[in-house]
Write an enzyme that holds these catalytic residues in place. Structure first.
Site, PDB file in Angstrom:
ATOM      1  N   ALA A  67       2.522   0.367   1.782  1.00  0.00           N
ATOM      2  CA  ALA A  67       3.332   0.899   0.685  1.00  0.00           C
ATOM      3  C   ALA A  67       2.837   0.306  -0.631  1.00  0.00           C
ATOM      4  O   ALA A  67       2.240  -0.771  -0.644  1.00  0.00           O
ATOM      5  CB  ALA A  67       4.794   0.526   0.899  1.00  0.00           C
ATOM      6  N   GLY A  96       2.623  -0.263   5.834  1.00  0.00           N
ATOM      7  CA  GLY A  96       2.848   1.179   5.982  1.00  0.00           C
ATOM      8  C   GLY A  96       1.592   1.911   6.392  1.00  0.00           C
ATOM      9  O   GLY A  96       1.663   2.980   7.010  1.00  0.00           O
ATOM     10  N   GLU A 119       4.430  -7.286   6.228  1.00  0.00           N
ATOM     11  CA  GLU A 119       5.608  -7.146   5.357  1.00  0.00           C
ATOM     12  C   GLU A 119       6.411  -8.444   5.242  1.00  0.00           C
ATOM     13  O   GLU A 119       6.956  -8.752   4.180  1.00  0.00           O
ATOM     14  CB  GLU A 119       6.518  -6.037   5.897  1.00  0.00           C
ATOM     15  CG  GLU A 119       6.014  -4.619   5.648  1.00  0.00           C
ATOM     16  CD  GLU A 119       5.044  -4.140   6.709  1.00  0.00           C
ATOM     17  OE1 GLU A 119       4.780  -2.927   6.745  1.00  0.00           O
ATOM     18  OE2 GLU A 119       4.531  -4.968   7.482  1.00  0.00           O
ATOM     19  N   GLU A 140       1.595   1.629  10.044  1.00  0.00           N
ATOM     20  CA  GLU A 140       2.707   2.459  10.540  1.00  0.00           C
ATOM     21  C   GLU A 140       2.321   3.949  10.511  1.00  0.00           C
ATOM     22  O   GLU A 140       2.659   4.707  11.416  1.00  0.00           O
ATOM     23  CB  GLU A 140       3.957   2.178   9.710  1.00  0.00           C
ATOM     24  CG  GLU A 140       4.534   0.779   9.948  1.00  0.00           C
ATOM     25  CD  GLU A 140       5.624   0.429   8.971  1.00  0.00           C
ATOM     26  OE1 GLU A 140       6.766   0.225   9.429  1.00  0.00           O
ATOM     27  OE2 GLU A 140       5.351   0.384   7.755  1.00  0.00           O
TER      28      GLU A 140
HETATM   29  C1  T1G Z   1       7.094   0.495   4.457  1.00  0.00           C
HETATM   30  C2  T1G Z   1       6.204  -0.639   4.796  1.00  0.00           C
HETATM   31  O1  T1G Z   1       6.635  -1.090   6.015  1.00  0.00           O
HETATM   32  C3  T1G Z   1       6.216  -1.766   3.860  1.00  0.00           C
HETATM   33  C4  T1G Z   1       7.311  -1.845   2.946  1.00  0.00           C
HETATM   34  C5  T1G Z   1       4.857  -2.036   3.314  1.00  0.00           C
HETATM   35  O2  T1G Z   1       3.908  -1.392   3.601  1.00  0.00           O
HETATM   36  S1  T1G Z   1       4.749  -3.375   2.239  1.00  0.00           S
HETATM   37  C6  T1G Z   1       3.020  -3.532   1.918  1.00  0.00           C
HETATM   38  C7  T1G Z   1       2.329  -4.157   3.073  1.00  0.00           C
HETATM   39  N1  T1G Z   1       0.921  -4.339   2.763  1.00  0.00           N
HETATM   40  C8  T1G Z   1       0.422  -5.533   2.484  1.00  0.00           C
HETATM   41  O3  T1G Z   1       1.096  -6.534   2.482  1.00  0.00           O
HETATM   42  C9  T1G Z   1      -1.053  -5.619   2.150  1.00  0.00           C
HETATM   43  C10 T1G Z   1      -1.236  -6.254   0.823  1.00  0.00           C
HETATM   44  N2  T1G Z   1      -2.635  -6.267   0.406  1.00  0.00           N
HETATM   45  C11 T1G Z   1      -3.497  -7.163   0.938  1.00  0.00           C
HETATM   46  O4  T1G Z   1      -3.218  -7.953   1.813  1.00  0.00           O
HETATM   47  C12 T1G Z   1      -4.874  -7.177   0.350  1.00  0.00           C
HETATM   48  O5  T1G Z   1      -4.819  -6.655  -0.915  1.00  0.00           O
HETATM   49  C13 T1G Z   1      -5.906  -6.382   1.163  1.00  0.00           C
HETATM   50  C14 T1G Z   1      -5.461  -5.014   1.425  1.00  0.00           C
HETATM   51  C15 T1G Z   1      -6.196  -7.147   2.453  1.00  0.00           C
HETATM   52  C16 T1G Z   1      -7.235  -6.329   0.310  1.00  0.00           C
HETATM   53  O6  T1G Z   1      -7.578  -7.627  -0.051  1.00  0.00           O
HETATM   54  P1  T1G Z   1      -8.745  -7.890  -1.156  1.00  0.00           P
HETATM   55  O7  T1G Z   1      -8.889  -9.350  -1.267  1.00  0.00           O
HETATM   56  O8  T1G Z   1      -9.887  -7.062  -0.816  1.00  0.00           O
HETATM   57  O9  T1G Z   1      -8.190  -7.280  -2.532  1.00  0.00           O
HETATM   58  P2  T1G Z   1      -6.944  -7.779  -3.372  1.00  0.00           P
HETATM   59  O10 T1G Z   1      -7.396  -8.519  -4.557  1.00  0.00           O
HETATM   60  O11 T1G Z   1      -5.961  -8.430  -2.507  1.00  0.00           O
HETATM   61  O12 T1G Z   1      -6.331  -6.388  -3.844  1.00  0.00           O
HETATM   62  C17 T1G Z   1      -7.037  -5.564  -4.746  1.00  0.00           C
HETATM   63  C18 T1G Z   1      -6.046  -4.957  -5.703  1.00  0.00           C
HETATM   64  O13 T1G Z   1      -5.176  -4.090  -4.966  1.00  0.00           O
HETATM   65  C19 T1G Z   1      -3.820  -4.445  -5.174  1.00  0.00           C
HETATM   66  N3  T1G Z   1      -3.089  -4.188  -3.937  1.00  0.00           N
HETATM   67  C20 T1G Z   1      -3.416  -4.566  -2.704  1.00  0.00           C
HETATM   68  N4  T1G Z   1      -2.519  -4.129  -1.799  1.00  0.00           N
HETATM   69  C21 T1G Z   1      -1.589  -3.443  -2.491  1.00  0.00           C
HETATM   70  C22 T1G Z   1      -0.398  -2.729  -2.127  1.00  0.00           C
HETATM   71  N5  T1G Z   1       0.016  -2.638  -0.865  1.00  0.00           N
HETATM   72  N6  T1G Z   1       0.307  -2.162  -3.116  1.00  0.00           N
HETATM   73  C23 T1G Z   1      -0.100  -2.230  -4.409  1.00  0.00           C
HETATM   74  N7  T1G Z   1      -1.225  -2.896  -4.825  1.00  0.00           N
HETATM   75  C24 T1G Z   1      -1.950  -3.476  -3.872  1.00  0.00           C
HETATM   76  C25 T1G Z   1      -3.879  -5.931  -5.534  1.00  0.00           C
HETATM   77  O14 T1G Z   1      -2.758  -6.325  -6.257  1.00  0.00           O
HETATM   78  C26 T1G Z   1      -5.148  -5.992  -6.364  1.00  0.00           C
HETATM   79  O15 T1G Z   1      -4.825  -5.541  -7.632  1.00  0.00           O
HETATM   80  P3  T1G Z   1      -5.455  -6.214  -8.859  1.00  0.00           P
HETATM   81  O16 T1G Z   1      -5.159  -7.657  -8.821  1.00  0.00           O
HETATM   82  O17 T1G Z   1      -6.942  -5.962  -8.790  1.00  0.00           O
HETATM   83  O18 T1G Z   1      -4.795  -5.546 -10.032  1.00  0.00           O
END
Ligand code: T1G
Length: 719
Positions: A61, A100, A123, A103
């Site tokens: 998400a 997500g 999450e 999922e």
């Molecule tokens: C319904 C559902 O159940 C629920 C509720 C959800 O799904 S909740 C969401 C669950 N998902 C997560 O927890 C994954 C979170 N992301 C990561 O773990 C990592 O990003 C990555 C995927 C392993 C890549 O790592 P990276 O080292 O290559 O790059 P980065 O520097 O980290 O990220 C590069 C850029 O992308 C942005 N970014 C990464 N993931 C994002 C996300 N999910 N949403 C928005 N921005 C995101 C981050 O802020 C950065 O921005 P900027 O700083 O450049 O402006």
């Protein structure tokens, strides 16, 4: 958004497009709904493949949408529609399939992953739970124990591990989209009834009640007050005890309690703060995107004590060649053995080959002549460090960066004695250096932006969360620790016990209270620093004067314990007692309690009842106040830098966001009012004197934390 194309004649290919991680923003969700409808409605399409642009499936998400009025189609019905489809839908997973994103893949009928892909439901690390069916579909697919582990830890798994767990159907070294397209055609027309995970029964472990009780107990212990991990267990339990639709209601119900919680906001703040500190800037204006790092192919470590060994391991694990230098032969042999052991254990844990051959050992400093960067980790003594740095300046090739792992000495003073001070920066690792994520990169006024850029880039390569900070006494982390420790000592003088203080801090969320932490790290470490600062005086005196140093209140309690050889775990006695030297289980020590009673009597101190609220306010607000001074001094560029340092290096609970974020949550006016209250009660404690930046922020209406940088910049430009 999502792109649509027909490939191989009969396959509808849906490509998520939202760089850099194809997060499921409103536009992407709308795109998926539209393109799935299109593919299912196209008679020429026999199967569907979903993939992500730029070799990245989906990062989940869009976290940036949380806290805004979210629009666009909801995830759950979108995924249910894919699962209910009458044509096979295959997820082609490259890069990350997280939250997500996974999922979404679990709603597909098949999952093909590239061998380098990473999958997970992280999450819980954002203070949430998988709320698009993850807590209901994953247990049905991989079983309750595995699902509980993945969902309550949020850990990522490799594609191979995902195959072993049964999350994916195939792993390929080839282009996963091509493989998925071919595969989808091979299953076109086959029944999909057995591929709809939500219809699977949830395999129940023999004694599921005992399993859930056991897991809940462990999770609560590990959570230190975080609510998301507990909700994750409750949601998976619903999968094991309720039909899918009822389980989904429970999942949404639990998510609703988390989504708006302060803890979720704190953890999401930490997510973005961890990324923000990578965009460093120095007071000179030099910044991350205008300063080019030097390439580092070969590095060296000087001094192979505990820190030197950990740093050597962390460097070797990046694949760099490392020269490890220790002048003492015995110490060198022991270090070689220790480093090899740590590398082998690390490699075994990650299922990779140990990089022992990357390291060459030497007693001779000339062995580092050809390296690009040196990290010095010799004993904390300025004269010794200066001597080593002068030898390095003479031996190393031009341009070699000289980094010191000092945790307290003046980096700029060291640089001032070098022919090329611009090549000197601090790289302050935290013990154990191959485990702890935090790295403080310390620059002085002479350090070149290129030196900072190189150290920051190397830190990232070592898997560290690197924060660039200015040179000052104790840098950021240790500087803020002083007022925190001081208040803890004063509270003992005034009637508290180590148990009370530690309980308050542990219930707040710290894994360990200040006195248990002090026993772990060794009371003698701080004692040596206080001796060097001429704060320690023989304990003959009594009354007020014995507790004043340089005009301020001082507590000799720690010194008195050290004079009795009570260094903590290493001597079996400290603020607590331990079965034997080195054991870790702290037990209350009656000797310590009578010592405190006698100490107070000797110094004319009348103990009073102290509650946990006072402990928290005095220890945390004094620490926070020093944080504001650090921001005012420009030692840290923004509150995120301080919060990331405390969360990744000092055990500050992530679900509390960090000291500065916490101050914003409590309310700056409240923090100021309480500091003024305690400062009035303790006028001889300068650390309680509210910082003028705090006063100004309160005066300007306590703006939200993301606006503090501009207030700081405005002030600095006025200076
Ligand atoms: C319904 C559902 O159940 C629920 C509720 C959800 O799904 S909740 C969401 C669950 N998902 C997560 O927890 C994954 C979170 N992301 C990561 O773990 C990592 O990003 C990555 C995927 C392993 C890549 O790592 P990276 O080292 O290559 O790059 P980065 O520097 O980290 O990220 C590069 C850029 O992308 C942005 N970014 C990464 N993931 C994002 C996300 N999910 N949403 C928005 N921005 C995101 C981050 O802020 C950065 O921005 P900027 O700083 O450049 O402006």
């Amino acid at each position: 958004m999502a792109l649509y194309s027909r490939v191989s004649g009969f396959v509808g290919l849906i490509t998520l497009q939202n760089p850099p991680v194809n997060a499921l923003s409103a536009a992407v969700r709308q795109g998926i709904v539209d393109m799935v409808e299109r593919a299912l409605g196209d008679p020429n399409v026999k199967s569907v493949v979903i993939c992500g642009q730029n070799g990245n499936f989906c990062g989940g998400a869009d976290i940036k949408e949380f806290g805004t009025n979210m629009s666009g189609p909801p995830l759950v019905p979108m995924i249910d529609a894919i699962e209910a489809a009458n044509k096979p839908v295959v997820a082609a997973i490259e890069g990350s399939a997280l939250g997500g994103g996974l999922e979404l893949a679990l709603g597909c009928h098949y999952r093909i992953a590239h061998s380098k892909a990473r999958l997970g439901l992280p999450e819980v690390t954002l203070g949430l739970l998988p709320a698009a069916g993850g807590t209901q579909r994953l247990p049905r697919l991989v079983g309750v124990p595995a699902a509980l582990n993945l969902i309550t830890t949020g850990r990522h798994v490799t594609a191979t591990q995902a195959l072993q767990l049964g999350i994916v159907d195939q792993v390929t070294d080839h282009n996963a989209v091509d493989v998925a397209v071919k595969f989808s055609l091979s299953v076109a027309g086959q029944s999909l009834d057995a591929r709809r995970i939500s219809t699977y029964p949830c395999p129940l472990p023999s004694d599921s009640d005992a399993l859930f009780e056991g897991v809940m107990q462990k999770v609560r212990q590990r959570a230190h007050g975080a609510i998301a991990p507990v909700a994750c267990v409750q949601a998976v339990r619903a999968a094991a005890t309720l039909p899918y639709s009822k389980g989904m209601e429970r999942e949404q119900e639990l998510m609703a309690t988390l989504f708006t919680s302060g803890q979720a906001r704190a953890q999401q703040y930490c997510f973005f703060a961890q990324r923000a500190v990578g965009r460093w800037r120095m007071p000179s204006g030099a910044r991350w995107d205008t300063s080019k790092p030097r390439p580092v192919h070969k590095a060296a470590v000087i001094g192979l004590g505990t820190m030197g060994r950990g740093i050597t391991v962390a460097l070797a694990q990046t694949g760099l060649s490392v020269v490890a230098v220790e002048t003492q032969e015995k110490q060198l042999m022991e270090a070689k053995q220790a480093v090899s052991g740590m590398l082998e254990r690390g490699a075994k844990r990650h299922g990779v080959a140990p990089t022992l051959d990357r390291i060459s050992y030497s007693q001779n400093i000339h062995a580092v002549a050809e390296v690009d960067l040196v990290i010095e980790a010799v004993f904390e003594d300025m004269a010794l460090k200066t001597e080593v740095f002068q030898q390095l300046s003479a031996v190393c090739k031009p341009g070699t960066l000289l980094c010191t792992n000092t945790s307290a000495l003046d980096v700029d003073k060291l640089a001032s004695k070098m022919p090329n001070p611009e090549l000197v920066v601090g790289m302050h690792f935290f013990a154990p250096a191959h485990v702890m994520k935090l790295l403080e990169v310390v620059y002085g006024p002479r350090s070149s932006p290129q030196a900072v850029a190189t150290a920051m880039q190397l830190g990232k390569k070592m898997g560290k969360v690197s924060v660039a900070v200015g040179n000052c006494r104790g840098f950021v982390g240790n500087r803020m620790l002083m007022p925190y420790l001081q208040q803890a000592f004063f509270l003992l003088e005034e009637g508290a016990t180590p148990e009370l203080v530690d309980r308050a801090l542990e219930e707040f969320g710290f894994p360990m209270g200040v006195f248990r932490m002090s026993d772990l790290s060794g009371l003698d470490v701080g004692w040596r620093v206080r001796k060097r600062d001429e704060l320690v005086e023989p304990d003959m005196a009594s009354g007020q004067s014995a507790r004043i140093r340089q005009g301020s209140r001082y507590s000799p309690l720690g010194d008195l314990l050290c004079e009795q050889g009570r260094f903590g775990q290493k001597t079996g006695r400290g603020w607590y007692q331990y079965d034997k030297p080195g054991s870790r289980v702290a037990r209350s020590d009656p000797w310590l309690h009578s010592f405190l009673v006698e100490y107070r009597a000797r110094h004319g101190l009348v103990p009073r009842s102290i509650d946990q609220q006072e402990v928290l306010e005095r220890c945390l607000y004094a620490l926070i106040n020093e944080g504001f001074r650090i921001l005012e001094d420009g030692i840290a560029a923004g509150p995120e830098d301080i919060d990331v340092i405390y969360v990744f290096g000092y055990g500050w609970p992530k679900h509390r966001g960090g000291p500065m974020f916490y101050a914003g949550m409590v309310g700056l006016a409240k923090v100021l009012e309480r500091l003024e209250h305690y400062q009035q009660a303790h006028p001889d404690v300068p650390y309680l004197q509210p910082c003028s930046l705090l006063r100004r922020l309160v005066a300007s209406g306590s703006p939200p934390i993301h606006r503090w940088r501009e207030a700081i910049k405005k002030r600095q430009s006025q200076l």
